[in-house]
Scaffold this motif. Structure first.
Motif, PDB file in Angstrom:
ATOM      1  N   ARG A   1     -47.414  -9.578 -21.210  1.00  8.64           N
ATOM      2  CA  ARG A   1     -46.445  -8.944 -20.302  1.00  8.64           C
ATOM      3  C   ARG A   1     -45.598  -9.976 -19.558  1.00  8.64           C
ATOM      4  O   ARG A   1     -44.811  -9.615 -18.695  1.00  8.64           O
ATOM      5  CB  ARG A   1     -47.209  -8.096 -19.273  1.00  8.64           C
ATOM      6  N   PHE A   2     -45.763 -11.246 -19.884  1.00 10.24           N
ATOM      7  CA  PHE A   2     -45.059 -12.309 -19.150  1.00 10.24           C
ATOM      8  C   PHE A   2     -43.544 -12.125 -19.217  1.00 10.24           C
ATOM      9  O   PHE A   2     -42.963 -12.058 -20.297  1.00 10.24           O
ATOM     10  CB  PHE A   2     -45.467 -13.671 -19.732  1.00 10.24           C
ATOM     11  N   LYS A   3     -42.916 -12.012 -18.049  1.00 11.14           N
ATOM     12  CA  LYS A   3     -41.475 -11.740 -18.014  1.00 11.14           C
ATOM     13  C   LYS A   3     -40.659 -12.987 -17.668  1.00 11.14           C
ATOM     14  O   LYS A   3     -39.456 -13.023 -17.876  1.00 11.14           O
ATOM     15  CB  LYS A   3     -41.182 -10.675 -16.953  1.00 11.14           C
ATOM     16  N   GLY A   4     -41.320 -13.945 -17.031  1.00  7.50           N
ATOM     17  CA  GLY A   4     -40.586 -15.138 -16.619  1.00  7.50           C
ATOM     18  C   GLY A   4     -41.055 -15.601 -15.261  1.00  7.50           C
ATOM     19  O   GLY A   4     -42.115 -15.192 -14.791  1.00  7.50           O
ATOM     20  N   VAL A   5     -40.265 -16.467 -14.658  1.00  7.31           N
ATOM     21  CA  VAL A   5     -40.628 -16.910 -13.316  1.00  7.31           C
ATOM     22  C   VAL A   5     -39.422 -16.777 -12.395  1.00  7.31           C
ATOM     23  O   VAL A   5     -38.280 -16.813 -12.837  1.00  7.31           O
ATOM     24  CB  VAL A   5     -41.095 -18.391 -13.282  1.00  7.31           C
ATOM     25  N   TYR A   6     -39.718 -16.619 -11.126  1.00  8.93           N
ATOM     26  CA  TYR A   6     -38.661 -16.737 -10.135  1.00  8.93           C
ATOM     27  C   TYR A   6     -38.706 -18.174  -9.625  1.00  8.93           C
ATOM     28  O   TYR A   6     -39.741 -18.634  -9.132  1.00  8.93           O
ATOM     29  CB  TYR A   6     -38.864 -15.747  -8.988  1.00  8.93           C
ATOM     30  N   ASN A   7     -37.605 -18.886  -9.799  1.00 11.97           N
ATOM     31  CA  ASN A   7     -37.543 -20.278  -9.398  1.00 11.97           C
ATOM     32  C   ASN A   7     -37.197 -20.355  -7.909  1.00 11.97           C
ATOM     33  O   ASN A   7     -36.041 -20.218  -7.523  1.00 11.97           O
ATOM     34  CB  ASN A   7     -36.488 -20.985 -10.262  1.00 11.97           C
ATOM     35  N   ILE A   8     -38.223 -20.547  -7.105  1.00 11.72           N
ATOM     36  CA  ILE A   8     -38.026 -20.556  -5.644  1.00 11.72           C
ATOM     37  C   ILE A   8     -37.166 -21.743  -5.236  1.00 11.72           C
ATOM     38  O   ILE A   8     -36.338 -21.658  -4.336  1.00 11.72           O
ATOM     39  CB  ILE A   8     -39.401 -20.617  -4.931  1.00 11.72           C
ATOM     40  N   TYR A   9     -37.363 -22.862  -5.923  1.00  6.31           N
ATOM     41  CA  TYR A   9     -36.648 -24.089  -5.585  1.00  6.31           C
ATOM     42  C   TYR A   9     -35.140 -23.915  -5.730  1.00  6.31           C
ATOM     43  O   TYR A   9     -34.366 -24.357  -4.897  1.00  6.31           O
ATOM     44  CB  TYR A   9     -37.157 -25.228  -6.470  1.00  6.31           C
ATOM     45  N   GLU A  10     -34.718 -23.228  -6.806  1.00  6.65           N
ATOM     46  CA  GLU A  10     -33.274 -23.070  -7.044  1.00  6.65           C
ATOM     47  C   GLU A  10     -32.767 -21.676  -6.701  1.00  6.65           C
ATOM     48  O   GLU A  10     -31.561 -21.432  -6.777  1.00  6.65           O
ATOM     49  CB  GLU A  10     -32.956 -23.356  -8.521  1.00  6.65           C
ATOM     50  N   GLY A  11     -33.694 -20.752  -6.373  1.00  5.38           N
ATOM     51  CA  GLY A  11     -33.275 -19.385  -6.094  1.00  5.38           C
ATOM     52  C   GLY A  11     -32.725 -18.666  -7.315  1.00  5.38           C
ATOM     53  O   GLY A  11     -31.718 -17.960  -7.249  1.00  5.38           O
ATOM     54  N   LYS A  12     -33.387 -18.879  -8.461  1.00  2.32           N
ATOM     55  CA  LYS A  12     -32.909 -18.255  -9.701  1.00  2.32           C
ATOM     56  C   LYS A  12     -34.039 -17.525 -10.390  1.00  2.32           C
ATOM     57  O   LYS A  12     -35.203 -17.886 -10.252  1.00  2.32           O
ATOM     58  CB  LYS A  12     -32.392 -19.327 -10.669  1.00  2.32           C
TER      59      LYS A  12
END
Ligand code: GDP
Length: 522
Positions: A173-184
């Motif tokens: 079910r892995f959809k991806g990550v939210y990149n906190i460092y870049e806000g993406k």
């Protein structure tokens, strides 16, 4: 010069075997344009089952020369990755490599969490205040809850963490990550080569629902709120002081989250740091060249006695053919063919800057810890030599070849393959190692490279400790009492061979003025 120093990032990737170090290294090289296809980087692993597979060991040594250092340019940065052997019997080699890096990336398997080897290597990083970034790998597999993993890392590796990315589900079910460092938002597409699709996103906007659906959007917002509540705000200075470890999630195999890691890494990781020598602190900006040898790989080609000594440039500019002082020998040397390393090939270089690793062809002049300077008497500190964990007497199995045997032992010890102690009571030579494999390597190499045969005899010891005391009288009394267990190391230092933990504890109680050290320095 200052620009050259500032743009260098010299680091090592460490992990427990199989967490994904080789795969991650390969993906980083892909971004650096050093290789074009996946599968080009050879793992220098010796499989556990291959303890007596000599071909494997020879192959490993061959590979480890070319993959010892991998350098590439990325954006405006020059990245130097120092490879470390995965097999735990060569842990000492890894410890020494860690003295030549300015930071470390730790790979953790998302399903297995922190494993033994990672814990041990982190201890070395902690001792040296090396900044670390954690990459939690294999998010494409069913793994553990990310909060649990982070708790485990904090507890087991004894460092505070700060996630800079956050996974959205995992496994199938892995959809991806939210990149906190870049806000993406980085959306996951299983693929081995292609860079991920990135969406710049306001986490509170409808767009999030649009991309990952209502349920996951809500969960992600909640998770991120919790992250902000639980973990301190990221401050790069805390990272540089080695007080906090930023954490990224991804899947090296699928090249997911790797570029995000690399982008953040080059921005925040330290450029070459000052190095402590016995005489003074050496700053990378110092005008004059200094460097030290942290690794030697010898006799790869049995037809030529060819060694490569790996030198870390600590200050100044290294120039080909310039005269440098080999401090231990007190003699001047020139290097006409220093090399740098790029994925699978080496090339001759004309100059190198602090942070760089250069390979110096050698015919037995160097040993680990040696210093090169422009004339200064300088000795770098901190190349650790740990108390070995296994000990055996080494005996000559061919009396006609005593000379060859002694020479072989000497050179292998110079390379740092193992440690030699001489028992002061019976004059016998003792070899100390971290693992059984090293004994086999020594025996094999003595025969193949020095034509000398050796035999091992069992010796049951708990630890070798270097001893010292301000109280000369008590030291003498101790040595007298323990005369059967006193040895000298190669530098002539006193070593106490404790045959059990109990004996060691008794000795520590009875002789309060004596310090028992479990590490020494080269
Ligand atoms: P090393 O021992 O740390 O160098 O580990 P390797 O890079 O050789 O990886 C060990 C195994 O894990 C290999 O079979 C890799 O293909 C696999 N692996 C590495 N990264 C991932 C990943 O992100 N996902 C999955 N599913 N497998 C991975």
């Amino acid at each position: 010069m200052l620009d050259e120093i500032k743009r260098r990032r010299t680091f090592a990737i460490i992990s427990h075997p199989d967490a994904g170090k080789t795969t991650l290294t390969e993906k980083l090289l892909l971004f650096g344009g050093q290789i074009q296809v996946a599968g080009a980087v050879k793992s220098n692993k010796i499989k556990k089952t291959a303890t007596s597979d000599w071909m494997e060991i020879e192959k490993q040594r061959g590979i480890s020369v070319t993959t010892s250092v991998m350098e590439f340019d990325y954006r405006d940065f020059k990245v130097n990755i120092l490879d470390t052997p995965g097999h735990q019997d060569f842990a000492e080699d890894t410890f020494r490599t860690l003295t030549a890096v300015d930071s470390v990336i730790i790979v953790v398997d998302g399903a297995k969490g922190v494993e033994a080897q990672t814990r041990k290597l982190m201890e070395v990083c902690r001792m040296r205040n090396t900044p670390v970034i954690v990459f939690i790998n294999k998010m494409d597999r069913e793994g553990r809850d990310p909060f649990d993993l982070l708790d485990e890392i904090e507890a087991e590796l004894q460092i505070k963490v700060r996630p800079l990315s956050w996974p959205i589900e995992q496994g199938l079910r892995f959809k991806g990550v939210y990149n906190i460092y870049e806000g993406k938002l980085d959306l996951y597409q299983p693929s081995k080569q292609v860079v991920t699709e990135k969406v710049e996103i306001d986490i509170d906007s409808e767009e999030l629902e649009h991309n990952i659906g209502e349920q996951l959007a809500e969960k992600l917002r909640m998770d991120l709120e919790l992250v902000d509540g639980v973990y301190p705000e990221f401050d790069v200075n805390d990272y540089l002081k080695a007080e906090i470890a930023p954490v990224f999630f991804g899947s090296a195999l699928n090249n997911f989250g790797v570029q995000e890691l690399l982008d953040c890494f080059v921005e925040i990781a330290p450029s070459p740091r000052p190095v402590q020598a016995e005489e003074r602190v050496v700053n990378p900006e110092d005008e004059k060249f200094t460097g030290f040898i942290f690794k030697i790989t010898a006799n790869i080609d049995p037809n030529h006695r060819s060694c490569v000594a790996f030198c870390k440039v600590c200050s100044g500019k290294f120039v080909r053919n310039a005269p440098y002082k080999h401090v231990r020998h007190g003699k001047t040397m020139r290097f006409s063919s220093p090399t740098q390393f790029m994925a699978q090939k080496k090339s001759t270089i004309d100059e190198a800057y602090p942070g760089d690793i250069i390979g110096l062809p050698d015919t037995g002049n160097f040993k680990i810890g040696d210093t090169l300077t422009e004339g200064e008497e300088l000795h770098f500190k901190g190349l650790p030599s740990f108390s070995p964990e296994m000990f055996k007497y080494i005996e000559n199995a061919d009396p006609m070849k005593t000379k060859q045997l002694n020479k072989g032992i000497d050179q292998l010890m110079d390379e740092g393959v193992a440690q030699l102690f001489v028992n002061q009571f019976n004059g016998r030579k003792i070899i100390g190692t971290v693992g059984q494999l090293q004994f086999e390597v020594i025996q094999y190499r003595l025969l193949n490279e020095y034509n000398a045969a050796c035999r091992w005899e069992p010796l049951s010891l708990y630890k070798a400790c270097w001893i010292e005391s301000d109280n000369a009288e008590e030291l003498e009394a101790f040595k007298k009492r323990k005369y059967q267990f006193m040895a000298k190391d190669r530098e002539g230092r006193d070593v106490f061979l404790a045959d059990s933990n109990y004996v060691l504890q008794m000795a520590q109680m009875d002789f309060k003025s004596i310090k028992f050290h479990f590490t020494s320095e080269f």
